[in-house]
Design a protein around this motif. Sequence first.
Motif, PDB file in Angstrom:
ATOM      1  N   GLY A  26      10.960  12.158  80.942  1.00 25.35           N
ATOM      2  CA  GLY A  26       9.979  12.153  82.027  1.00 25.35           C
ATOM      3  C   GLY A  26       8.735  11.365  81.691  1.00 25.35           C
ATOM      4  N   LEU A  27       8.922  10.206  81.092  1.00 20.01           N
ATOM      5  CA  LEU A  27       7.759   9.439  80.633  1.00 20.01           C
ATOM      6  C   LEU A  27       6.882   8.992  81.796  1.00 20.01           C
ATOM      7  N   GLU A  28       5.585   9.004  81.531  1.00 16.05           N
ATOM      8  CA  GLU A  28       4.574   8.642  82.519  1.00 16.05           C
ATOM      9  C   GLU A  28       3.740   7.486  81.973  1.00 16.05           C
ATOM     10  N   PRO A  29       3.109   6.716  82.856  1.00 14.07           N
ATOM     11  CA  PRO A  29       2.265   5.610  82.359  1.00 14.07           C
ATOM     12  C   PRO A  29       1.219   6.078  81.338  1.00 14.07           C
ATOM     13  N   GLU A  30       0.768   7.316  81.486  1.00 11.54           N
ATOM     14  CA  GLU A  30      -0.241   7.847  80.553  1.00 11.54           C
ATOM     15  C   GLU A  30       0.318   8.050  79.149  1.00 11.54           C
ATOM     16  N   ASP A  31       1.629   7.989  79.008  1.00 13.79           N
ATOM     17  CA  ASP A  31       2.238   8.114  77.685  1.00 13.79           C
ATOM     18  C   ASP A  31       2.251   6.785  76.934  1.00 13.79           C
ATOM     19  N   THR A  32       1.828   5.720  77.595  1.00  9.85           N
ATOM     20  CA  THR A  32       1.766   4.423  76.936  1.00  9.85           C
ATOM     21  C   THR A  32       0.822   4.485  75.744  1.00  9.85           C
ATOM     22  N   ALA A  33       1.337   4.117  74.573  1.00 11.29           N
ATOM     23  CA  ALA A  33       0.553   4.234  73.347  1.00 11.29           C
ATOM     24  C   ALA A  33       1.352   3.647  72.191  1.00 11.29           C
ATOM     25  N   VAL A  34       0.667   3.480  71.079  1.00 10.54           N
ATOM     26  CA  VAL A  34       1.357   3.238  69.823  1.00 10.54           C
ATOM     27  C   VAL A  34       1.643   4.604  69.206  1.00 10.54           C
ATOM     28  N   TYR A  35       2.886   4.838  68.876  1.00 11.62           N
ATOM     29  CA  TYR A  35       3.299   6.117  68.307  1.00 11.62           C
ATOM     30  C   TYR A  35       3.472   5.950  66.800  1.00 11.62           C
ATOM     31  N   TYR A  36       2.791   6.825  66.068  1.00 12.36           N
ATOM     32  CA  TYR A  36       2.792   6.755  64.615  1.00 12.36           C
ATOM     33  C   TYR A  36       3.522   7.960  64.032  1.00 12.36           C
ATOM     34  N   CYS A  37       4.417   7.681  63.133  1.00 11.73           N
ATOM     35  CA  CYS A  37       5.046   8.736  62.353  1.00 11.73           C
ATOM     36  C   CYS A  37       4.093   9.162  61.244  1.00 11.73           C
ATOM     37  N   HIS A  38       4.080  10.442  60.933  1.00 10.93           N
ATOM     38  CA  HIS A  38       3.295  10.918  59.798  1.00 10.93           C
ATOM     39  C   HIS A  38       4.130  11.863  58.952  1.00 10.93           C
ATOM     40  N   ALA A  39       3.750  11.969  57.706  1.00  8.00           N
ATOM     41  CA  ALA A  39       4.384  12.936  56.812  1.00  8.00           C
ATOM     42  C   ALA A  39       3.327  13.487  55.867  1.00  8.00           C
ATOM     43  N   ASP A  40       3.365  14.793  55.690  1.00  8.75           N
ATOM     44  CA  ASP A  40       2.454  15.497  54.792  1.00  8.75           C
ATOM     45  C   ASP A  40       3.283  15.882  53.566  1.00  8.75           C
ATOM     46  N   ILE A  41       2.977  15.240  52.439  1.00  8.67           N
ATOM     47  CA  ILE A  41       3.892  15.258  51.298  1.00  8.67           C
ATOM     48  C   ILE A  41       3.202  15.749  50.028  1.00  8.67           C
ATOM     49  N   VAL A  42       3.905  16.587  49.285  1.00  7.07           N
ATOM     50  CA  VAL A  42       3.480  16.977  47.940  1.00  7.07           C
ATOM     51  C   VAL A  42       4.150  16.004  46.973  1.00  7.07           C
ATOM     52  N   PRO A  43       3.393  15.164  46.293  1.00  8.66           N
ATOM     53  CA  PRO A  43       4.023  14.104  45.493  1.00  8.66           C
ATOM     54  C   PRO A  43       4.844  14.607  44.306  1.00  8.66           C
ATOM     55  N   THR A  44       4.281  15.530  43.532  1.00 13.61           N
ATOM     56  CA  THR A  44       5.003  16.044  42.366  1.00 13.61           C
ATOM     57  C   THR A  44       4.811  17.550  42.289  1.00 13.61           C
ATOM     58  N   TYR A  45       5.555  18.156  41.422  1.00 11.24           N
ATOM     59  CA  TYR A  45       5.448  19.602  41.238  1.00 11.24           C
ATOM     60  C   TYR A  45       4.040  19.998  40.824  1.00 11.24           C
ATOM     61  N   TYR A  46       3.376  19.109  40.081  1.00 10.32           N
ATOM     62  CA  TYR A  46       2.057  19.410  39.542  1.00 10.32           C
ATOM     63  C   TYR A  46       0.919  18.967  40.453  1.00 10.32           C
ATOM     64  N   SER A  47       1.215  18.380  41.595  1.00 13.66           N
ATOM     65  CA  SER A  47       0.161  17.891  42.483  1.00 13.66           C
ATOM     66  C   SER A  47      -0.674  19.047  43.011  1.00 13.66           C
ATOM     67  N   PRO A  48      -1.998  18.893  43.020  1.00 14.88           N
ATOM     68  CA  PRO A  48      -2.862  19.980  43.500  1.00 14.88           C
ATOM     69  C   PRO A  48      -2.873  20.139  45.006  1.00 14.88           C
ATOM     70  N   GLY A  49      -2.385  19.124  45.715  1.00 17.88           N
ATOM     71  CA  GLY A  49      -2.402  19.196  47.166  1.00 17.88           C
ATOM     72  C   GLY A  49      -1.403  18.242  47.771  1.00 17.88           C
ATOM     73  N   THR A  50      -1.577  17.992  49.050  1.00 17.33           N
ATOM     74  CA  THR A  50      -0.663  17.097  49.750  1.00 17.33           C
ATOM     75  C   THR A  50      -1.355  15.789  50.107  1.00 17.33           C
ATOM     76  N   TYR A  51      -0.536  14.795  50.384  1.00 22.83           N
ATOM     77  CA  TYR A  51      -1.028  13.497  50.838  1.00 22.83           C
ATOM     78  C   TYR A  51      -0.438  13.228  52.201  1.00 22.83           C
ATOM     79  N   TYR A  52      -1.238  12.567  53.044  1.00 21.19           N
ATOM     80  CA  TYR A  52      -0.815  12.247  54.401  1.00 21.19           C
ATOM     81  C   TYR A  52      -0.415  10.780  54.451  1.00 21.19           C
ATOM     82  N   TYR A  53       0.822  10.520  54.851  1.00 23.35           N
ATOM     83  CA  TYR A  53       1.317   9.153  54.968  1.00 23.35           C
ATOM     84  C   TYR A  53       1.551   8.803  56.431  1.00 23.35           C
ATOM     85  N   TRP A  54       1.430   7.507  56.741  1.00 22.24           N
ATOM     86  CA  TRP A  54       1.597   7.009  58.098  1.00 22.24           C
ATOM     87  C   TRP A  54       2.605   5.875  58.126  1.00 22.24           C
TER      88      TRP A  54
END
Length: 122
Positions: free
Chosen positions: A84-112
């Motif tokens: 049901g796409l509408e003209p208002e849905d026109t955009a650039v769509y970006y994939c993202h991922a929130d990733i823990v790099p290693t077992y020892y990583s203190p937090g996550t990193y956001y990738y695009w």
Amino acid sequence: QVQLVESGGGLVHPGGSLKLSCAASGTWFEIKSMGWYRQGPGKERELVATMFSTGNAKYADSLSDRFAVTRDFAQNTVYLQMNGLEPEDTAVYYCHADIVPTYYSPGTYYYWGQGTQVTVSS
């Protein structure tokens, strides 16, 4: 190094459907979530939908009745089915991922991803 590669954008008529795909490659300890944002002309980037490693999903309030996010956890891929796409849905769509790099990583990193254009027009 993590890469997100999107595909599936394009031009569609109002009322039509598209399915976006995004595959993650590289090395990591854990993917916490994968999903989609979008940025329309003259607008800020906004959340469309994301799916967590638990299988739960979060949607923008106005989109949950038309859009559906799914993940193939084995293939590290996330999809966005848009109906049901509408003209208002026109955009650039970006994939993202929130990733823990290693077992020892203190937090996550956001990738695009690089973004894929979706244009809804008659």
